[in-house]
Motif scaffolding. Structure first.
Motif, PDB file in Angstrom:
ATOM      1  N   TYR A  65       0.756  -1.324  -0.020  1.00  0.00           N
ATOM      2  CA  TYR A  65       0.034   0.018   0.023  1.00  0.00           C
ATOM      3  C   TYR A  65       1.047   1.153   0.134  1.00  0.00           C
ATOM      4  CZ  TYR A  65      -3.513   3.418   1.351  1.00  0.00           C
ATOM      5  OH  TYR A  65      -4.442   4.523   1.486  1.00  0.00           O
ATOM      6  N   LYS A  68      -7.988  -3.805   5.579  1.00  0.00           N
ATOM      7  CA  LYS A  68      -7.320  -2.951   4.985  1.00  0.00           C
ATOM      8  C   LYS A  68      -7.749  -1.575   5.313  1.00  0.00           C
ATOM      9  CE  LYS A  68      -6.782  -6.166   0.902  1.00  0.00           C
ATOM     10  NZ  LYS A  68      -7.389  -6.130  -0.481  1.00  0.00           N
ATOM     11  N   LYS A  83      -5.203   1.170   6.788  1.00  0.00           N
ATOM     12  CA  LYS A  83      -5.073   2.387   5.871  1.00  0.00           C
ATOM     13  C   LYS A  83      -5.227   3.558   6.670  1.00  0.00           C
ATOM     14  CE  LYS A  83      -6.981   1.919   1.624  1.00  0.00           C
ATOM     15  NZ  LYS A  83      -8.021   1.998   0.533  1.00  0.00           N
TER      16      LYS A  83
END
Length: 292
Positions: free
Chosen positions: A258, A279, A283
């Protein structure tokens, strides 16, 4: 040489699951740039359980070639077969490896005497410095302080990566071993307290994606700059925890992709990719820490 913030490096793979040498080079350069003290190749975080023998050796050799002595390389050489560890270490004998990290034999569940004989045989087969690695939640066996003491008397067994997360272990081990024996945390969430109790550093998962912050925090802790170390550690605490929200290295591998450190988060079965729900959580934390 075995102090400060070291990284338990992820093993980058392409979309087909082959080990990616170009991304490995990128990761090693990232740690050189951010002054990580050493890189552990193919420990637990490196998916050592699912690489074959030739991949294992090749990845270590590639790492040495890429590093060019700009950063020390520690090889993960732990198996649940004593003879397999000895065989692999023998191949590394004439390389620039600074040490080998050997996990307690998983699945076999040896006695304490079995653990002693296992590590003793490995150490006596080589001149390379050996680091014990205790992570009972994964291996099903616990290397007890009394056995660590016995092993510490073997010349080239120079330290332990203690990943139980049990801070009471630090003083128990420290009071038994000689003063030059390295005590290294294997648990990012408790590394701050571990170092303040007399530990010498950490082999970190978080450093894969936050090397600069981890290096600063550990250096502050080692210099007893407690307030600065604690502030940095607290800012990283949510990330420490979220990187284990699913089995390591599932979250950290996704996070590395990422933030652009690797091109693929391919992970070998039986591990699977990070769930969409997790995620989103990670994130948000990566954005908050400005690691993008």
């Amino acid at each position: 040489m075995f102090t400060g913030c070291m990284v338990a490096l992820i093993t980058p793979m392409d979309m087909k699951g082959n080990i990616c040498k170009s991304n490995l080079k990128k990761l090693i350069q990232y740690h050189i740039n951010n002054k990580t003290k050493a890189i552990v190749i193919l420990g637990t975080t490196g998916e050592s359980a699912t690489v074959n023998y030739n991949e294992h050796i090749n990845t270590i050799m590639w790492s040495l070639d890429i590093a060019q002595d700009k950063i020390p390389i520690i090889a993960g050489t732990g198996f649940n077969s004593t003879s397999k560890s000895i065989k692999m270490i023998s191949i590394l004998e004439k390389t620039n490896i600074i040490g080998c990290l050997n996990v307690t034999p998983y699945y076999n569940r040896p006695t304490q005497n079995g653990l002693y004989q296992h590590f003793k045989a490995i150490a006596e087969s080589t001149n390379i410095p050996q680091i014990l690695y205790n992570v009972p939640k994964r291996t099903g066996c616990d290397l007890l302080p009394e056995t660590i003491y016995r092993l510490s008397k073997i010349k080239n067994i120079i330290g332990i990566k203690e990943a139980t997360g049990d801070l009471s272990r630090v003083n128990k081990i420290k009071n038994l071993v000689h003063e030059n024996f390295f005590l290294i945390s294997g648990d990012d969430s408790t590394a701050f307290e571990f170092i303040l109790l007399g530990g010498h550093g950490v082999i970190s998962v978080t450093a894969n994606i936050a090397a600069k912050y981890m290096n600063k925090f550990v250096n502050y802790a080692l210099k007893n700059k407690i307030k600065k170390a604690n502030n940095l550690n607290q800012s990283l605490m949510l990330l420490h925890q979220q990187l284990f929200i699913e089995s390591n290295p599932i979250p950290v591998k996704w996070a590395a992709k990422y933030i652009g450190l690797i091109n693929s988060d391919f992970i070998r079965l039986p591990l699977t990719k990070l769930t969409d729900t997790n995620k989103k959580l990670i994130k948000k934390t990566l954005n908050m820490l400005q690691l993008i």
